[in-house]
Design an enzyme around this catalytic site. Structure first.
Site, PDB file in Angstrom:
ATOM      1  N   ASP A  67       0.701  -1.283  -0.162  1.00  0.00           N
ATOM      2  CA  ASP A  67      -0.036  -0.075   0.018  1.00  0.00           C
ATOM      3  C   ASP A  67       0.994   1.196  -0.084  1.00  0.00           C
ATOM      4  OD1 ASP A  67       0.843   0.158   2.744  1.00  0.00           O
ATOM      5  OD2 ASP A  67      -0.975  -0.305   3.572  1.00  0.00           O
ATOM      6  N   ASN A 132      -8.297  -1.164  13.792  1.00  0.00           N
ATOM      7  CA  ASN A 132      -9.384  -1.169  13.351  1.00  0.00           C
ATOM      8  C   ASN A 132      -9.559  -2.238  12.226  1.00  0.00           C
ATOM      9  OD1 ASN A 132      -8.127  -0.514  11.054  1.00  0.00           O
ATOM     10  ND2 ASN A 132      -9.285   1.334  10.552  1.00  0.00           N
ATOM     11  N   HIS A 134      -7.783  -3.045   9.665  1.00  0.00           N
ATOM     12  CA  HIS A 134      -7.329  -3.019   8.154  1.00  0.00           C
ATOM     13  C   HIS A 134      -6.237  -3.964   7.893  1.00  0.00           C
ATOM     14  CE1 HIS A 134      -4.867   0.711   9.167  1.00  0.00           C
ATOM     15  NE2 HIS A 134      -4.225  -0.184   8.759  1.00  0.00           N
ATOM     16  N   GLU A 139      -9.690  -0.691   4.514  1.00  0.00           N
ATOM     17  CA  GLU A 139     -10.267   0.033   5.897  1.00  0.00           C
ATOM     18  C   GLU A 139     -11.502  -0.872   5.873  1.00  0.00           C
ATOM     19  OE1 GLU A 139      -8.801   1.612   7.781  1.00  0.00           O
ATOM     20  OE2 GLU A 139      -8.073   3.431   6.882  1.00  0.00           O
TER      21      GLU A 139
HETATM   22  C1  GLP Z   1      -0.825   0.985   8.225  1.00  0.00           C
HETATM   23  C2  GLP Z   1      -0.447   0.100   6.829  1.00  0.00           C
HETATM   24  C3  GLP Z   1      -0.684  -1.371   7.124  1.00  0.00           C
HETATM   25  C4  GLP Z   1       0.074  -1.880   8.451  1.00  0.00           C
HETATM   26  C5  GLP Z   1      -1.068  -1.514   9.574  1.00  0.00           C
HETATM   27  C6  GLP Z   1      -0.351  -1.470  10.800  1.00  0.00           C
HETATM   28  O1  GLP Z   1      -1.670   1.874   8.257  1.00  0.00           O
HETATM   29  N1  GLP Z   1      -1.083   0.735   5.869  1.00  0.00           N
HETATM   30  O2  GLP Z   1       0.110  -1.798   5.937  1.00  0.00           O
HETATM   31  O3  GLP Z   1       0.270  -3.001   8.702  1.00  0.00           O
HETATM   32  O4  GLP Z   1      -1.171   0.070   9.450  1.00  0.00           O
HETATM   33  O5  GLP Z   1       0.482  -0.779  11.279  1.00  0.00           O
HETATM   34  P1  GLP Z   1       1.196  -0.985  12.668  1.00  0.00           P
HETATM   35  O6  GLP Z   1       2.031  -2.040  12.387  1.00  0.00           O
HETATM   36  O7  GLP Z   1       2.367   0.191  12.878  1.00  0.00           O
HETATM   37  O8  GLP Z   1       0.512  -1.392  13.891  1.00  0.00           O
END
Ligand code: GLP
Length: 241
Positions: A67, A132, A134, A139
């Site tokens: 992403d 959340n 995702h 999302e």
């Molecule tokens: C982000 C990314 C995801 C990631 C997720 C978790 O927004 N778009 O690819 O896996 O959120 O993030 P974190 O590892 O900082 O909890």
């Protein structure tokens, strides 16, 4: 679906590095999908350490980011392009990141997904999970058959990135993501989570109903899906009790 529970965040990093390096050992030209976020950083550091020690070699592997933010530039601190520059420091055969400056993010990410398919698809796609639910930037509300597309980011996701961009107002309102159906086409999936703040959503994704409201739950029928969790993230699961 298999669930692997290890002691703590460093153990998640070590085990994730093991799985990623094993995939590349089995196929040096492996195609990997890799996430950004706080979760995988220590795994990337561990892989870099192994590469420097001569114990791993990803120099023929191809990496696709899963992403990116939209309406930013690749130089903007906080973008995924910036993340890969900072944390994925070991040599790769190729690294493909969507361009955050793309004029038409929707068309750009669709072309990016086509490029991934043309490369043979992901042998292994590693994912984190947002609080959340995702995965990548799918999302809540993302459908099981969703494809690569530009998306509006939720407040929760933007808030999670505020520190990386310097302030919440600097976090782009839109992102680009591979869709749930694109991620599910990977030959294997590895979802990482550590920390007590992920326990509730990990439980919802694994033990709750498969629903677009928790996009990670839509991956559960994948034939080669592994959840790699530390004890804190797994604390609310039926299996951990
Ligand atoms: C982000 C990314 C995801 C990631 C997720 C978790 O927004 N778009 O690819 O896996 O959120 O993030 P974190 O590892 O900082 O909890």
């Amino acid at each position: 679906m298999s669930i692997e529970i290890v002691a703590d965040a460093p153990a998640v990093a070590t085990r994730a590095a093991d799985i990623i390096c094993a995939s590349v050992r089995a196929n040096p030209r492996a195609v990997l999908g890799l996430p950004t976020g706080g979760t995988p950083i220590a795994a990337y550091t561990e892989i870099a350490r192994r590469v420097a020690a001569g114990d791993a070699d990803l120099s023929r592997a191809t990496v696709f980011a899963v992403d990116e933010f939209a309406s930013a530039t690749a130089a903007t601190p906080g973008t995924n392009a910036d993340f890969f520059r900072r944390f994925v420091t070991f040599p790769l055969g190729a690294l493909h990141c969507p361009d955050p400056a793309a004029a038409d993010p929707d068309a750009h990410i669709r072309a990016f997904a086509a490029q991934l398919r043309a490369a043979g698809g992901c042998d292994l796609c590693v994912l984190g999970i947002g609080e959340n639910g995702h995965v990548a930037f799918n999302e809540p509300g993302s459908a099981r058959d969703s494809r690569a597309r530009a998306v509006a980011l939720t407040e929760t996701s933007r808030q999670a990135h505020a520190a990386n961009f310097g302030a919440i107002d600097r976090v782009p309102a839109r992102g680009m993501t591979l869709g749930i159906a694109d991620l599910a086409e990977s030959r294997s999936l590895l979802v990482l989570a550590h920390g007590a703040h992920k326990a509730a959503i990990v439980r919802a994704a694994i033990d709750g109903p498969a629903t677009p409201e928790v996009p990670a739950s839509l991956l559960r029928d994948h034939p080669h899906l592994t959840w790699l969790l530390d004890r804190a993230a797994a604390a609310d699961l039926a299996v951990s009790g």
